[in-house]
Scaffold this motif. Structure first.
Motif, PDB file in Angstrom:
ATOM      1  N   VAL A 122      73.158  16.999  38.165  1.00 16.75           N
ATOM      2  CA  VAL A 122      73.790  17.175  39.275  1.00 16.75           C
ATOM      3  C   VAL A 122      74.086  18.754  39.696  1.00 16.75           C
ATOM      4  N   GLY A 123      73.372  19.455  40.592  1.00 14.82           N
ATOM      5  CA  GLY A 123      73.857  20.709  40.908  1.00 14.82           C
ATOM      6  C   GLY A 123      74.593  20.704  42.143  1.00 14.82           C
ATOM      7  N   THR A 124      74.144  19.798  43.045  1.00 15.35           N
ATOM      8  CA  THR A 124      74.666  19.454  44.380  1.00 15.35           C
ATOM      9  C   THR A 124      74.769  18.167  44.914  1.00 15.35           C
ATOM     10  N   ALA A 125      75.737  17.717  45.375  1.00 18.34           N
ATOM     11  CA  ALA A 125      75.993  16.330  45.877  1.00 18.34           C
ATOM     12  C   ALA A 125      76.615  16.292  47.195  1.00 18.34           C
ATOM     13  N   SER A 217      70.919  16.612  44.212  1.00 18.70           N
ATOM     14  CA  SER A 217      69.969  17.562  43.839  1.00 18.70           C
ATOM     15  C   SER A 217      70.381  18.101  42.667  1.00 18.70           C
ATOM     16  N   SER A 218      69.416  18.284  41.626  1.00 19.69           N
ATOM     17  CA  SER A 218      69.677  19.154  40.445  1.00 19.69           C
ATOM     18  C   SER A 218      69.898  20.866  40.716  1.00 19.69           C
ATOM     19  N   ASN A 219      69.538  20.991  41.920  1.00 20.35           N
ATOM     20  CA  ASN A 219      69.730  22.574  42.288  1.00 20.35           C
ATOM     21  C   ASN A 219      71.054  22.790  42.827  1.00 20.35           C
ATOM     22  N   SER A 220      71.276  24.000  43.217  1.00 19.07           N
ATOM     23  CA  SER A 220      72.479  24.466  43.915  1.00 19.07           C
ATOM     24  C   SER A 220      71.886  24.992  45.180  1.00 19.07           C
ATOM     25  N   LEU A 221      72.321  23.959  46.405  1.00 27.53           N
ATOM     26  CA  LEU A 221      71.909  24.206  47.465  1.00 27.53           C
ATOM     27  C   LEU A 221      73.050  24.154  48.571  1.00 27.53           C
ATOM     28  N   GLU A 222      72.740  24.650  49.762  1.00 24.38           N
ATOM     29  CA  GLU A 222      73.901  24.814  50.664  1.00 24.38           C
ATOM     30  C   GLU A 222      74.050  23.373  51.408  1.00 24.38           C
ATOM     31  N   MET A 223      74.977  23.120  52.040  1.00 20.53           N
ATOM     32  CA  MET A 223      75.376  22.162  52.508  1.00 20.53           C
ATOM     33  C   MET A 223      74.487  21.485  53.842  1.00 20.53           C
ATOM     34  N   GLU A 224      74.014  22.636  54.591  1.00 22.49           N
ATOM     35  CA  GLU A 224      73.035  22.286  55.579  1.00 22.49           C
ATOM     36  C   GLU A 224      71.904  21.687  55.221  1.00 22.49           C
ATOM     37  N   ILE A 230      72.436  12.650  57.745  1.00 19.88           N
ATOM     38  CA  ILE A 230      73.370  11.825  58.791  1.00 19.88           C
ATOM     39  C   ILE A 230      72.902  11.629  59.949  1.00 19.88           C
ATOM     40  N   LYS A 231      71.959  12.365  60.637  1.00 23.39           N
ATOM     41  CA  LYS A 231      70.987  12.127  61.521  1.00 23.39           C
ATOM     42  C   LYS A 231      70.123  11.071  61.493  1.00 23.39           C
ATOM     43  N   PHE A 245      81.374  14.175  52.412  1.00 24.46           N
ATOM     44  CA  PHE A 245      81.815  15.240  51.343  1.00 24.46           C
ATOM     45  C   PHE A 245      80.519  15.823  50.810  1.00 24.46           C
ATOM     46  N   PHE A 246      80.691  17.243  50.607  1.00 24.63           N
ATOM     47  CA  PHE A 246      79.598  17.915  49.917  1.00 24.63           C
ATOM     48  C   PHE A 246      80.329  18.560  48.783  1.00 24.63           C
ATOM     49  N   ARG A 247      79.862  18.642  47.651  1.00 23.67           N
ATOM     50  CA  ARG A 247      80.188  19.108  46.458  1.00 23.67           C
ATOM     51  C   ARG A 247      79.250  19.964  45.734  1.00 23.67           C
TER      52      ARG A 247
END
Length: 280
Positions: A122-125, A217-224, A230-231, A245-247
């Motif tokens: 996990v890079g980003t969850a 994602s296994s990458n580091s991403l922005e929460m946007e 959600i949509k 939650f974004f982590r």
């Protein structure tokens, strides 16, 4: 919401309600389904006599409300005789119906730990919850689910009244009943399929634990990058705005009682309610 209601199937439900005063009036039509689908050696008629009495007396479910955290929840737990009938006859029928492979909560062979392990590394969850999950599934959703699978108005009507409980002025999935989670998981099949397809386009991993959705994602991403989920979800149900939650996994965190860190491992830790806690 949950799933769109097909107009032609809802007409079948309306016809059933118009023609039927007591769901047990059609019980002979249902017997063959129960005996062929459940493979149970016990005589179902012995149960149905007792269950009809409970239904008429409105004692199928024992009901109470309880404040958990800051929210009052309504519980409906099946009467012991009815609960045994559910386990012997109803649950096998529900579990026989296809479930999306990304729906893990309460299903055989899955734990929160194993479910979350599918996200590694996990890079980003990103995670979010459905608001008032079971109470969003009303009797029309339940009827439609069984009608699609069995194409029988009387059998679908019987099950939809048996497996829902009055909550204020609506019949909904009862929170606290043995069948509710399995039925809920399968009713959300279309949602799971659509969101997983979108995630696959982005090389994201998606899982659902009952009403808790996790995308990683296994990458580091922005929460946007995750907001489209959600949509999409809001086409099906209301999202709990206070449970989004974004982590970034440079820090460790607990989710559903399991500890993530940035290396490829998981460690089970003490779970306290449904809180998510940051670990220093």
């Amino acid at each position: 919401m949950i799933s769109s209601l097909d107009e032609s199937i809802q007409k079948e439900f309306d016809i059933y309600c118009y023609e039927t005063k007591n769901p047990f009036d059609n019980i002979e039509v249902c017997l063959d389904y129960f005996e062929s689908l459940s493979n149970c050696l016990f005589d179902i008629k012995d149960y149905l006599n007792d269950i009809e009495k409970l239904y008429v007396e409105r004692r199928l479910y024992r009901k109470w409300s309880q404040v958990i955290g800051s929210k009052r929840r309504n519980f409906s737990v099946p009467n012991p005789v009815f609960d045994e009938f559910l386990k012997l006859y109803i649950n096998p029928i529900i579990q026989h119906i296809e479930i999306h492979p990304k729906a893990h909560g309460g299903e055989n062979g899955w734990s929160t730990k194993r479910s979350l392990e599918t996200h590694l590394p996990v890079g980003t969850a990103f995670s979010f919850d459905m608001e008032d999950a079971f109470s969003n599934v009303n009797i029309r959703h339940v009827f439609q689910f069984f009608y699609i699978n069995f194409n029988d108005r009387k059998f679908s009507g019987f099950l939809s009244f048996l497996l829902t409980s009055l909550d204020r002025d609506r019949r909904v999935l009862p929170q606290g009943a043995t069948h509710s989670m399995a039925l809920f998981n399968r009713i959300l099949y279309d949602f799971d399929a659509e969101i997983e397809a979108r995630c696959n386009e982005r090389d994201f991993i998606y899982t659902r634990w009952v009403d808790d959705m996790t995308i990683s994602s296994s990458n580091s991403l922005e929460m946007e990058e995750f907001f489209g989920a959600i949509k999409l979800a809001e086409k099906y149900f209301s999202v709990a705005k206070c449970k989004i939650f974004f982590r970034e996994c440079r820090i460790r965190y607990i989710y559903l009682g399991t500890l993530f860190n940035k290396i490829k491992s998981l460690k089970t830790v003490e779970k306290k309610g449904r809180e998510i806690k940051l670990c220093q």
